[in-house]
Design a protein around this motif. Structure first.
Motif, mmCIF file in Angstrom:
data_model
loop_
_atom_site.group_PDB
_atom_site.id
_atom_site.type_symbol
_atom_site.label_atom_id
_atom_site.label_comp_id
_atom_site.label_asym_id
_atom_site.label_seq_id
_atom_site.Cartn_x
_atom_site.Cartn_y
_atom_site.Cartn_z
ATOM 1 N N PHE A 96 -81.892 -12.912 -5.015
ATOM 2 C CA PHE A 96 -81.463 -11.796 -4.176
ATOM 3 C C PHE A 96 -82.548 -11.295 -3.243
ATOM 4 O O PHE A 96 -82.272 -10.670 -2.240
ATOM 5 C CB PHE A 96 -80.960 -10.636 -5.042
ATOM 6 C CG PHE A 96 -79.585 -10.864 -5.571
ATOM 7 C CD1 PHE A 96 -78.486 -10.349 -4.920
ATOM 8 C CD2 PHE A 96 -79.387 -11.628 -6.700
ATOM 9 C CE1 PHE A 96 -77.213 -10.576 -5.388
ATOM 10 C CE2 PHE A 96 -78.114 -11.859 -7.188
ATOM 11 C CZ PHE A 96 -77.029 -11.324 -6.524
ATOM 12 N N LEU A 314 -86.038 -31.735 21.150
ATOM 13 C CA LEU A 314 -84.726 -32.385 21.122
ATOM 14 C C LEU A 314 -83.993 -32.084 19.815
ATOM 15 O O LEU A 314 -82.795 -31.803 19.813
ATOM 16 C CB LEU A 314 -84.881 -33.892 21.283
ATOM 17 C CG LEU A 314 -85.071 -34.391 22.720
ATOM 18 C CD1 LEU A 314 -85.352 -35.873 22.720
ATOM 19 C CD2 LEU A 314 -83.848 -34.075 23.563
ATOM 20 N N THR A 315 -84.750 -32.144 18.717
ATOM 21 C CA THR A 315 -84.127 -31.878 17.416
ATOM 22 C C THR A 315 -83.542 -30.478 17.379
ATOM 23 O O THR A 315 -82.396 -30.267 16.967
ATOM 24 C CB THR A 315 -85.161 -32.005 16.290
ATOM 25 O OG1 THR A 315 -85.862 -33.220 16.470
ATOM 26 C CG2 THR A 315 -84.492 -31.981 14.936
ATOM 27 N N LEU A 316 -84.367 -29.520 17.812
ATOM 28 C CA LEU A 316 -83.877 -28.145 17.794
ATOM 29 C C LEU A 316 -82.697 -27.984 18.736
ATOM 30 O O LEU A 316 -81.739 -27.270 18.446
ATOM 31 C CB LEU A 316 -85.001 -27.176 18.162
ATOM 32 C CG LEU A 316 -86.090 -27.047 17.094
ATOM 33 C CD1 LEU A 316 -87.137 -26.043 17.537
ATOM 34 C CD2 LEU A 316 -85.504 -26.646 15.745
ATOM 35 N N ALA A 319 -79.767 -29.271 17.001
ATOM 36 C CA ALA A 319 -79.337 -28.292 16.000
ATOM 37 C C ALA A 319 -78.554 -27.182 16.670
ATOM 38 O O ALA A 319 -77.484 -26.776 16.212
ATOM 39 C CB ALA A 319 -80.543 -27.724 15.272
ATOM 40 N N GLY A 320 -79.095 -26.699 17.794
ATOM 41 C CA GLY A 320 -78.418 -25.641 18.530
ATOM 42 C C GLY A 320 -77.033 -26.073 18.977
ATOM 43 O O GLY A 320 -76.062 -25.313 18.891
ATOM 44 N N ILE A 322 -75.095 -28.320 17.556
ATOM 45 C CA ILE A 322 -74.200 -28.326 16.396
ATOM 46 C C ILE A 322 -73.714 -26.908 16.109
ATOM 47 O O ILE A 322 -72.533 -26.655 15.895
ATOM 48 C CB ILE A 322 -74.915 -28.896 15.153
ATOM 49 C CG1 ILE A 322 -75.283 -30.358 15.389
ATOM 50 C CG2 ILE A 322 -74.041 -28.768 13.901
ATOM 51 C CD1 ILE A 322 -76.140 -30.970 14.303
ATOM 52 N N GLY A 323 -74.675 -25.976 16.165
ATOM 53 C CA GLY A 323 -74.329 -24.583 15.921
ATOM 54 C C GLY A 323 -73.296 -24.080 16.911
ATOM 55 O O GLY A 323 -72.317 -23.433 16.554
ATOM 56 N N ILE A 326 -69.894 -25.414 16.176
ATOM 57 C CA ILE A 326 -69.279 -24.729 15.035
ATOM 58 C C ILE A 326 -68.745 -23.368 15.449
ATOM 59 O O ILE A 326 -67.618 -22.993 15.121
ATOM 60 C CB ILE A 326 -70.283 -24.566 13.876
ATOM 61 C CG1 ILE A 326 -70.632 -25.938 13.314
ATOM 62 C CG2 ILE A 326 -69.708 -23.678 12.775
ATOM 63 C CD1 ILE A 326 -71.696 -25.908 12.262
ATOM 64 N N SER A 327 -69.572 -22.606 16.199
ATOM 65 C CA SER A 327 -69.092 -21.260 16.530
ATOM 66 C C SER A 327 -67.897 -21.305 17.468
ATOM 67 O O SER A 327 -66.983 -20.492 17.328
ATOM 68 C CB SER A 327 -70.198 -20.372 17.111
ATOM 69 O OG SER A 327 -71.317 -21.090 17.448
ATOM 70 N N LYS A 330 -65.023 -22.152 15.298
ATOM 71 C CA LYS A 330 -64.679 -21.017 14.450
ATOM 72 C C LYS A 330 -63.882 -19.979 15.231
ATOM 73 O O LYS A 330 -62.912 -19.422 14.740
ATOM 74 C CB LYS A 330 -65.956 -20.370 13.907
ATOM 75 C CG LYS A 330 -66.438 -21.020 12.646
ATOM 76 C CD LYS A 330 -66.282 -20.061 11.497
ATOM 77 C CE LYS A 330 -66.225 -20.811 10.183
ATOM 78 N NZ LYS A 330 -65.772 -20.024 9.078
#
Lengths: 333, 259, 257
Positions: A96, A314-316, A319-320, A322-323, A326-327, A330
């Protein structure tokens, strides 16, 4: 101890050691039972958790300290129940509050629970108070056992960090840093523990007498000492086998552990092969290790910096992306 | 006092989040716990000079935060509260090694990733389900029960403590915190109440048939989806561990820009 | 639902510190009855409940449920027949969700999970909080906590409900809801309280305890209108039976019709 500072091997070894001590403690608690202890352990855990939020101002220093609770749990619940209670407090803190972490969980329970409950309590606290409780003896016993319990715990942190090899800190420096800091913390812990135990002893002496009677720790120490040695042996065995492994960096070994095989070298070479292939295709990049691992660091850093930075970006970016997908997905839903 | 309020707020927030209903929340707690552990092991297995290799591991918390609809700020805030301890140890690295800054950065990244992973686990699962997972993994019932009791009574005792601190502070306006000479009776009072409460809790458990053993959830079953979740993430972690994805991408990029 | 009578015979009890809390108490409670136990603070009400439920054992005398005396051996069986609701709901709601807490009792009796679930749902319905099933106890209001605690006892399907101060700390609306819930139960009920208006509404009979002894035992009407008796025992006539301070009338006369 935190997840970020340990290696999987150290974490795993300590987890195993903690699990052994916990399993033994559960057996002991169950045998003694007295199922009354179960809710008492639970509510005492909550008490320690809550009491860690009381700031006691320390006279003449302008600073404040709080209760750690390891010794108090051992004194009031006995070593076995005390250890288990400490284990659940730390699990809640890891989950927690992000304190410690799940991999370092074993280390933390061991550092804060084992030395207090199974070394400081039986060999120091019980020894001093053997001849019966007095206010002075409670004070002395709480002080000494709290301080030493914490010193052992701090030293254990130093060892675990060192064996994990995740920092550059030399042993001496780290130890010289940790031990005095924890001496201070130990004194505060001792003072607070002594005050609380003394209060309880005056208000409800039967609580302390009950614990003392319930665990005949002082009388038949041989079995307990043997258990302690056994546990220590497991822990040390883990360390030594790691230490004895071919690569003192601990990285390879831990990878073997993670993957369950010794294929790291092989896979690394596959990486190399693959990269070499790409290299030969592009025929541009000079011959250096792309794996920015332990090897010849200095050179490779300069070399990889450009492609490293680009690759990282490039990796970041990926990642962005992909994010983002998703959003968007969603939101449509 | 701020510490008390903060921890109460934190527990309530994470509990609220755990009661949401998203695809991530619905995954069985055991595979979710195992995935987290695989993630932690892999992240922690990177050596102290690694930075770029850690970058792909940002994807896991990010995807989960989005899919589970978790708020980012509270998690970041919690992260910032934990980091100082790590900074304390990490900041010494540059002193001992010229490349210590790299080690420092590596530690900070690992700390961020591991702490976030733990917080995500609890805020998408809740302690009751984690306890259920522990039972499934054969952790003894006694331990699980007292873990649940500790968690349950933290909020009760913190509220009790808050009342005591308030009462103390109102009559001791000149000082910060509780004086050391009062600490015995202050913490002791709370402890005595704790003992009394433990007695009553025990009574109420006994009256409902408690016999020293904890019977938990009837097990809900792990479905194919749950297995796929575990497998897919684990595969990703291991690939990202073995192949340095950023280096690979960087290489590809340079390769492309040069042809 | 209730077939057992509860008999308390010549009960004596002293705490370890020597305080004599119960000095010779005897009474009988018949199946389906609703009995209020009243008395000033420290008169021994709570101790009496602990003795009836077998949390404490008397120094002398006995408690008989049905035809079984409460002893260490018979405890498991007795406790299935008695459901006790504690004064502080937090003592009783010890699990992390309402569902788990209400399920705690049935699970201890090793019922299969389907039956457990059915019982939990039924119990939550009876107290009107099915929507709180997945909530954590620390997020409930006082009234909701009390309802959840009662559900935790109902799920064990007891014959007899024993409640220690069920309305303490509740706001008027929650109190009213609780009273209505209690009135709806067909269980034998034993209720201790200082809330004499609640006792007036929910109980057929009242036992007054003073200094560990029975000071009076009679119908609710008899006792709650006996000003002299109540004042002697540190109590007072329920508000609803007192004269209106403005017009001097007694507003509500539950016993006249």
């Amino acid at each position: 101890m935190a997840d970020a500072l340990i290696s999987p091997v150290v974490g795993g070894t300590m987890m195993a050691a903690t699990a052994c001590v916990a399993a033994y403690s559960i057996k002991k608690v169950q045998n003694d039972l007295d199922d009354k202890k179960v809710p008492l352990m639970g509510v005492m855990g909550a008490f320690v958790f809550a009491s860690q939020m009381i700031n006691f101002s320390i006279p003449a220093t302008g600073s404040s300290g709080h209760l750690g609770g390891g010794m108090l749990l051992a004194i009031l619940l006995g070593p076995y129940a005390g250890f288990l209670t400490m284990a659940s407090i730390l699990l809640i803190q890891a989950l927690f509050f992000g304190d410690g972490g799940l991999l370092a969980y074993g280390c933390n329970v061991f550092n804060l629970g084992f030395y207090t409950c199974f070394i400081a309590y039986p060999f120091i606290y019980k020894r001093i108070t053997r001849k019966g409780l007095t206010s002075g003896r409670i004070f002395g016993a709480s002080m000494v056992s709290s301080i030493l319990g914490l010193q052992m715990g701090a030293f254990s942190v130093v060892l675990e960090t060192l064996f994990s090899g995740k920092t550059e800190l030399p042993f001496n420096t780290f130890a010289l840093l940790m031990q005095p800091i924890h001496l201070g913390i130990g004194i505060v812990e001792g003072l607070v523990t002594a005050a609380v135990v003394n209060f309880i002893w005056k208000a409800r002496p039967e609580i302390l007498e009950h614990t003392a009677a319930g665990t005949t720790f002082g009388r038949i120490p041989i079995k307990k000492v043997l258990t302690g040695i056994l546990v220590a042996a497991i822990a040390i065995g883990g360390f030594v086998s790691w230490f004895a492994s071919s690569d003192p960096d601990g990285l390879e070994w831990s990878m073997e552990r993670t993957a369950g095989t010794t294929e790291l070298k092989a896979s690394e070479s596959t990486v190399h092969n693959m990269l070499a292939n790409i290299q030969s295709k592009t025929a541009f990049l000079p011959d250096y290790g792309f794996k920015t691992a332990t090897g010849n660091k200095t050179d490779s850093y300069a070399g990889t910096s450009i492609s490293g930075i680009v690759g990282g970006a490039l990796t970041l970016g990926l990642a962005g992306l992909i994010g983002l997908v998703i959003s968007v997905f969603k939101k449509k839903k | 006092m701020s510490k008390i309020v903060d921890s109460m707020y934190n527990i309530r927030l994470l509990d609220d989040l755990a009661r949401k209903d998203t695809a991530i929340h619905r995954i069985h707690p055991v595979p979710k716990l195992l995935t987290t552990i695989v993630y932690l092991i892999v992240v922690v297995s990177f050596n102290r000079y690694e930075i770029s290799g850690l970058l792909p591991f940002v994807i896991y918390p990010m995807v989960l935060i989005l899919l589970a609809e978790l708020p980012v700020m509270p998690i970041l805030k919690r992260l910032l509260m934990v980091e100082p301890i790590i900074i304390g140890i990490g900041i010494l690295n540059p002193v001992f090694d010229p490349k210590g800054w790299i080690t420092f950065a590596s530690i900070m990244m690992k700390c961020g990733l591991t702490v976030t992973a733990c917080l995500i686990l609890v805020s998408t699962t809740g302690l009751d389900k984690i306890a259920q997972a522990l039972r499934t993994l054969k952790v003894p019932g006694i331990f699980v029960l007292q873990l649940l009791l500790t968690f349950r009574y933290i909020s009760v005792l913190i509220e009790e403590l808050a009342r005591m601190v308030r009462a103390y502070a109102l009559r001791a306006p000149q000082q910060k915190g509780v004086r050391l000479k009062d600490c015995g009776s202050f913490a002791g009072q709370l402890l005595l109440r704790t003992f009394d409460r433990a007695q009553r809790v025990y009574d109420s458990m006994k009256l409902r048939g408690f016999s020293g053993d904890y019977h938990s959830y009837g097990k809900s079953n792990v479905t194919g989806k749950d297995i796929i979740y575990l497998m897919a993430w684990s595969l990703f972690f291991i690939i990202a561990r073995i192949y340095d994805i950023p280096a690979f991408l960087g290489l590809l990029f340079e390769g492309m820009s040069n042809t | 639902m209730s077939h057992y009578k509860l008999k308390v015979r010549n009960l004596h009890f002293s705490y370890p510190d020597g305080h004599e809390a119960i000095k010779d108490i005897s009474f009988t409670i018949y199946p389906g009855e609703s009995v209020g136990i009243i008395g000033e603070n420290g008169s021994g009400k709570s101790t009496l409940l602990l003795l009836i439920t077998g949390v404490l054992f008397p120094d002398k005398g006995e408690v008989i449920v049905g035809d079984v005396s409460v002893t260490k051996k018979s405890l498991a069986m007795i406790r299935q027949r008695l459901g006790m609701v504690f004064q502080d709901s937090d003592d009783q709601l010890f699990m992390t969700t309402v569902f788990d807490d209400v399920a705690f009792g049935p699970r201890n009796y090793n019922l299969d999970e389907k039956e457990v679930k059915a019982r939990v749902d039924e119990a939550l319905d009876m107290v009107g909080i099915p929507h709180l099933k997945d909530r954590a106890p620390f997020k409930l209001s006082g009234g909701e906590k009390r309802a959840a605690a009662i559900a935790g006892v109902l799920s064990m399907k007891p014959d007899m409900l024993i409640m220690d101060e069920p309305t303490s700390g509740l706001d008027p609306k929650s109190r009213r809801r609780l009273i209505n819930t209690l009135k709806g139960f067909s269980h034998t009920k034993i209720i201790t309280s200082h809330d004499l208006d609640m006792v007036l509404e929910t109980c057929d009979r009242v036992i007054v305890i003073k200094d560990g002894e029975v000071a009076a035992n009679g119908t609710t009407q008899e006792i709650l209108t006996n000003q002299e008796l109540l004042e002697k025992c540190g109590l007072e006539v329920p508000l609803s039976l007192q004269k209106c301070p403005v017009c001097g009338m007694i507003k509500w006369r539950p016993f006249t019709n």
